[in-house]
Design an enzyme around this catalytic site. Structure first.
Site, PDB file in Angstrom:
ATOM      1  N   TYR A 172       0.961  -0.777  -0.117  1.00 17.13           N
ATOM      2  CA  TYR A 172       0.059  -0.162  -0.336  1.00 17.13           C
ATOM      3  C   TYR A 172       0.950   1.593   0.169  1.00 17.13           C
ATOM      4  O   TYR A 172       1.065   2.235  -0.431  1.00 17.13           O
ATOM      5  CB  TYR A 172      -1.081   0.261   1.065  1.00 17.13           C
ATOM      6  CG  TYR A 172      -1.860  -1.117   1.454  1.00 17.13           C
ATOM      7  CD1 TYR A 172      -1.843  -1.790   0.610  1.00 17.13           C
ATOM      8  CD2 TYR A 172      -2.457  -0.919   2.490  1.00 17.13           C
ATOM      9  CE1 TYR A 172      -2.966  -3.316   0.871  1.00 17.13           C
ATOM     10  CE2 TYR A 172      -3.109  -2.289   3.584  1.00 17.13           C
ATOM     11  CZ  TYR A 172      -3.209  -3.058   2.469  1.00 17.13           C
ATOM     12  OH  TYR A 172      -3.736  -4.506   2.583  1.00 17.13           O
ATOM     13  N   SER A 173       1.618   1.540   0.744  1.00 17.94           N
ATOM     14  CA  SER A 173       2.785   2.551   1.228  1.00 17.94           C
ATOM     15  C   SER A 173       3.467   2.400  -0.036  1.00 17.94           C
ATOM     16  O   SER A 173       3.744   1.442  -0.605  1.00 17.94           O
ATOM     17  CB  SER A 173       2.831   2.650   2.775  1.00 17.94           C
ATOM     18  OG  SER A 173       1.877   2.607   3.655  1.00 17.94           O
ATOM     19  N   GLU A 213      -7.958  -2.833   8.824  1.00 19.24           N
ATOM     20  CA  GLU A 213      -6.854  -2.886   9.919  1.00 19.24           C
ATOM     21  C   GLU A 213      -7.078  -2.482  10.846  1.00 19.24           C
ATOM     22  O   GLU A 213      -6.347  -2.661  11.904  1.00 19.24           O
ATOM     23  CB  GLU A 213      -6.191  -1.707   8.753  1.00 19.24           C
ATOM     24  CG  GLU A 213      -5.598  -2.133   7.196  1.00 19.24           C
ATOM     25  CD  GLU A 213      -4.043  -1.730   7.222  1.00 19.24           C
ATOM     26  OE1 GLU A 213      -3.375  -3.103   7.509  1.00 19.24           O
ATOM     27  OE2 GLU A 213      -3.451  -0.919   7.204  1.00 19.24           O
ATOM     28  N   ASN A 229      -2.422   8.450  14.595  1.00 23.34           N
ATOM     29  CA  ASN A 229      -3.508   8.714  15.291  1.00 23.34           C
ATOM     30  C   ASN A 229      -3.771  10.006  14.952  1.00 23.34           C
ATOM     31  O   ASN A 229      -5.530  10.069  15.511  1.00 23.34           O
ATOM     32  CB  ASN A 229      -3.028   8.963  16.357  1.00 23.34           C
ATOM     33  CG  ASN A 229      -2.226   8.031  17.451  1.00 23.34           C
ATOM     34  OD1 ASN A 229      -2.259   7.030  16.949  1.00 23.34           O
ATOM     35  ND2 ASN A 229      -2.069   7.987  18.474  1.00 23.34           N
ATOM     36  N   GLU A 230      -3.701  10.305  14.057  1.00 23.65           N
ATOM     37  CA  GLU A 230      -3.678  11.584  13.278  1.00 23.65           C
ATOM     38  C   GLU A 230      -4.708  11.268  12.676  1.00 23.65           C
ATOM     39  O   GLU A 230      -6.203  12.343  12.813  1.00 23.65           O
ATOM     40  CB  GLU A 230      -3.031  12.947  12.666  1.00 23.65           C
ATOM     41  CG  GLU A 230      -1.683  12.937  13.627  1.00 23.65           C
ATOM     42  CD  GLU A 230      -0.721  12.381  14.462  1.00 23.65           C
ATOM     43  OE1 GLU A 230      -0.712  11.171  13.763  1.00 23.65           O
ATOM     44  OE2 GLU A 230      -0.369  12.589  15.447  1.00 23.65           O
TER      45      GLU A 230
END
Ligand SMILES: Cc1cc2nc3c(=O)[nH]c(=O)nc-3n(C[C@H](O)[C@H](O)[C@H](O)COP(=O)(O)OP(=O)(O)OC[C@H]3O[C@@H](n4cnc5c(N)ncnc54)[C@H](O)[C@@H]3O)c2cc1C
Lengths: 419, 373
Positions: free
Chosen positions: A135-136, A251, A378-379
């Site tokens: 993905y990344s 996920e 987290n953001e």
């Protein structure tokens, strides 16, 4: 499709008997360091054999359709099996295994074609195909829809070029679920497509990356003219974002918070042991920290139960609600790891060479931010909760309505104009 | 607060919410109407009729709960009360009723307990020690000439007046004892205090050699510490439930404001600094609800971890409540700085709740001790 009906109690009995007769019990494990989830070839081979055993007995993919190699029972049956099997040695494919059987298999079920599912799903369930996530990319992580790996159609096949990164377990996986851009002249969410890429494919280079704790866990990949046939597309061409939405629910653990399955009832045993070692059990600052860590564990466990109840009460998948569990884990894991280091001082920061038990506090400290970054920072969870649970207005978007090619051409010189 | 509330619980909660709305909405809180003796008596009687003070008393003593778990039922009422910053020593009266039903003499059970449950009489629990003392020893009781002589001081005693029964723990030679002190007992002085919290009234109670007959004992002399621990846990859980109610209401108020208030051409809730703060507050609120319900279930069913769970909930929610109130204050900006706006009522209440019946640090230490550390 034929369906088997078996009530939960009966199923539990059946499972219990089979487990006792066929599997080894686990030695009750001392608290382990949350090491990077890497596996040796021998471990993977053992797990494959074990997975095959489960598959042959009908305990792999319990809630997956029968036509794709599953058992066709309910999620409740799946839970019963998880509870009963907790005490036994089970297949462990590391982090790649965890995503194979949840995020990857579930998104496939929801979006892949029947022929694709018939081809791959039985192999997944039997341990023959371990999958990982491409993905990344170096230039896109949180902004998953902003990836730049390019897939170009060539008759009934696709040619893929680009680079992926942070792919956990790619060095031992058999396949990768790979996101690529198939249309550059539309807004970013509308030009994405998913492909199944064999890790043995020609033109694919996989390089392990040494992680923060010194172990290899994730990898970098280069795709140079990798060829994939059209029937290895997962979901519709250019509709990849819909698949991504499903994937994100899983996920985030679909409401399961952290690895804890039982209510924590013993005061943070790892921290108490460390405080004893450091001879600080009388220090009120240490006592406060230990209590704080245990209280957070307890609250997180009950948050998990609360979210699960909330998800069960709703008939729609709610990725944003699952984000509470992810954010809790991303918030409290680093705090807990830090508390240990503060309590231990030298006892947590120094060890004799090779002393695995003594080094775990430092290792945990380094890995403590795994859940606050991996699988959505987290953001990103805060954005999701803020916008989709609390109903707050979205951030003005600069990039979601223009053709993606134009967005990347202008990104470095963004003038503050929106839309 | 609890997703799987039973139908009976829902009926009780709806009736309680209706009563609160009619009898004591936020406007009354601001007027501090409960200071008026007649108002207080009226409020108490109606609350008693709803069963607010009966949940921890077994049926054969005239009490009864609705779900089989009286602590949980009382906590759910507490949650409704907290949302609207209700007065009356709800935790205190319930603790006194509970102590009498668990250990009171026949006379106490027959004469005092029914009046407490019906709301005819009021009762409060004098437990918090003044500075430099512990809960068990800030009052001492000396047995002399057939009577106990009580000396010492308790503070943070909620909503007491001259008609109020008091339950007090005192150190005796053979251990901790509890006494039920009748209204008007000589040498017991009640000094009303001003406080940060304006939704409740607190007092300091002094015992200056007050004489009590042995019949005032609740339970066996010197043997109260087990019951006292349970009382502390129940009071913690009920206070936690009230805090969570207050947090929930204040959070909703603030969330709405973040959607309505415009700055720089858009709602302030679209700014990530505000949005992320609200997301974190929402997580903290969800965890507070989860731990409050868990503690009430654990304590009320005697599942073996109730005392620990209660202390954990009190420590967690105590801090989360203050944090949340502070953040709400920040999000309201200037309007939050005014007397007229309601946010300060919640800030005052939540900050006081955190300190009441053991502050977070105290409960963390207690957890360590309960866990044999
Ligand atoms: C241990 C580990 C395992 C991983 N495994 C895999 C894997 O198997 N497969 C895979 O594909 N990926 C994997 N990842 C990658 C992971 O998903 C990304 O690292 C993550 O999504 C963050 O992306 P990034 O690293 O590009 O950071 P960025 O997206 O560049 O973020 C950097 C910082 O900016 C913040 N930020 C970004 N956008 C916003 C926004 N809109 N609002 C507010 N803040 C923002 C982020 O929160 C972060 O703090 C793994 C990562 C780790 C650490």
């Amino acid at each position: 499709m034929s369906t088997e009906t078996i009530d939960l109690d009966e199923f539990r009995k059946e499972v219990r008997a089979w487990l006792a007769a066929n599997l080894k019990r686990r030695r009750s494990s001392a608290p382990q360091a949350a090491r990077t989830e890497t596996k040796t070839p021998e471990e993977i081979a053992e797990s494959r054999a074990l997975q095959r055993k489960l598959f042959d007995a009908g305990y792999a993919g319990i809630s997956f359709p029968r036509e794709y190699g599953g058992r066709g029972l309910s999620a409740a049956h799946e839970r019963v099996f998880r509870e009963e099997s907790a005490a036994y040695v089970m297949p462990d494919f590391g982090a790649a295994g965890a995503v194979t059987f949840s995020a990857i298999a579930r998104s496939m079920l929801a979006h892949a074609s029947p022929s694709f599912l018939r081809r791959h799903m039985p192999k997944i369930l039997s341990g023959e195909e371990i999958w990982c996530q491409f993905y990344s990319e170096p230039a896109a992580g949180s902004d998953l829809a902003g990836i730049r790996t390019r897939a170009t159609r060539d008759g009934d096949r696709w040619i893929i070029n680009g680079a992926k990164i942070w792919s956990t377990g790619a060095h031992y996986a058999d396949f990768a679920m790979c996101l690529a851009r198939t249309d550059w002249e539309v807004p970013k969410h509308r030009g994405l497509t998913w492909f199944a890429v064999s890790t043995k494919a020609e033109g694919l280079t996989i390089r392990p990356i040494v992680q923060i704790d010194g172990e290899a866990g994730f990898c970098q990949e280069f795709l140079d003219d990798v060829v994939v046939s059209s029937d290895e597309v997962i979901g519709e061409v250019n509709q990849g974002w819909a698949v991504a939405q499903t994937m994100l629910v899983y996920e985030r653990g679909a409401g399961q918070v952290g690895p804890v399955v039982l209510e924590p009832r013993t005061l943070a045993p790892d921290l108490v042991a460390l405080a004893r070692k450091a001879r600080r059990t009388d220090d009120s600052i240490v006592r406060q920290s230990i209590a704080r860590a245990h209280i957070n564990d307890y609250a997180q466990y009950h948050l998990g139960r609360r979210i699960a109840a909330r998800l069960r009460a709703s008939d729609q998948p709610q990725p944003a609600v699952a984000a509470y569990g992810k954010l809790a884990s991303g918030t409290f894991s680093p705090i807990r790891a830090r508390i240990a280091v503060e309590i231990g001082g030298p006892e947590a920061l120094l060890w004799h060479p090779g002393d695995q038990r003594a080094m775990r506090y430092s290792i945990n400290y380094l890995n403590g931010r795994m859940t606050s970054i991996a699988a959505g920072t987290n953001e990103m969870q805060r954005n999701g909760i803020g916008e989709r649970v609390l109903g707050l207005p979205r951030e003005p978007s600069f990039d979601s309505r223009r053709p993606f090619s134009e967005v990347i051409a202008k990104a470095r010189n963004w003038d503050g104009q929106v839309g | 607060m609890d997703f799987d509330a039973t139908d009976d619980q829902k009926v009780l909660l709806e009736a309680s919410a209706r009563f609160i709305q009619q009898a004591y909405p936020l406007g009354r809180v601001r007027e501090r109407a409960y200071r008026d003796v007649a108002c207080a008596a009226d409020y108490r009687r109606q609350a008693g009729e709803l069963g607010w003070f009966s949940m921890l008393v077994p049926e054969d003593l005239g009490g009864g709960n609705v779900s089989g778990n009286g602590v949980l039922d009382a906590a759910l009422i507490g949650y409704k009360r907290g949302a609207m910053l209700q007065p009356a020593p709800f935790a205190g009266t319930n603790i006194v009723a509970y102590a009498l039903s668990a250990a009171g003499s026949q006379e106490q059970r027959e004469k005092v307990l029914p009046a407490l449950m019906s709301g005819q009489a009021s009762a409060s629990w004098a437990i918090s020690p003044p500075a430099g003392h512990t809960m068990e020893s800030s009052v001492t009781a000396e047995f002399k000439g057939g009577a106990y002589r009580l000396s010492g001081c308790k503070t943070f005693v909620q909503d007491v007046d001259e008609f109020c029964w008091l339950l007090v723990a005192a150190a005796t030679d053979d251990g901790v004892s509890q006494f039920l002190v009748p209204p008007g007992t000589p040498a017991v002085t009640v000094a009303a205090l001003d406080s940060l919290d304006i939704s409740r009234q607190f007092a300091e109670v002094r015992f200056e050699g007050a004489q009590l007959p042995p019949t005032a004992l609740v339970g066996t002399a010197g043997k109260a510490s087990g019951l006292l621990a349970r009382q502390c846990a129940i009071a913690a859980v009920l206070t936690v439930a009230e805090s969570v109610g207050a947090m929930d209401h204040e959070f909703e108020m603030t969330l709405q404001y973040a959607k309505d208030r415009i700055a720089f051409g858009r709602p302030i809730g679209s700014f990530q600094a505000i949005k992320h703060l609200l997301a974190d507050m929402s997580l903290s609120l969800e965890m507070s609800k989860a731990i409050a319900v868990a503690a009430a279930k654990s304590l009320g069913t005697d599942d073996g971890y109730g005392l620990e769970a209660a202390s954990m909930a009190k420590a967690f929610v105590g801090e989360a409540g203050v944090e949340l109130a502070q953040n709400c204050f920040q999000i309201f900006g200037g309007i939050g700085f005014t007397w007229e706006h309601d946010q300060h009522l919640y800030l005052r209440r939540l900050t006081t709740d955190a300190a009441l019946f053991g502050d977070p640090a105290w409960h963390r230490e207690r957890l360590c001790q309960l866990s044999n550390l």
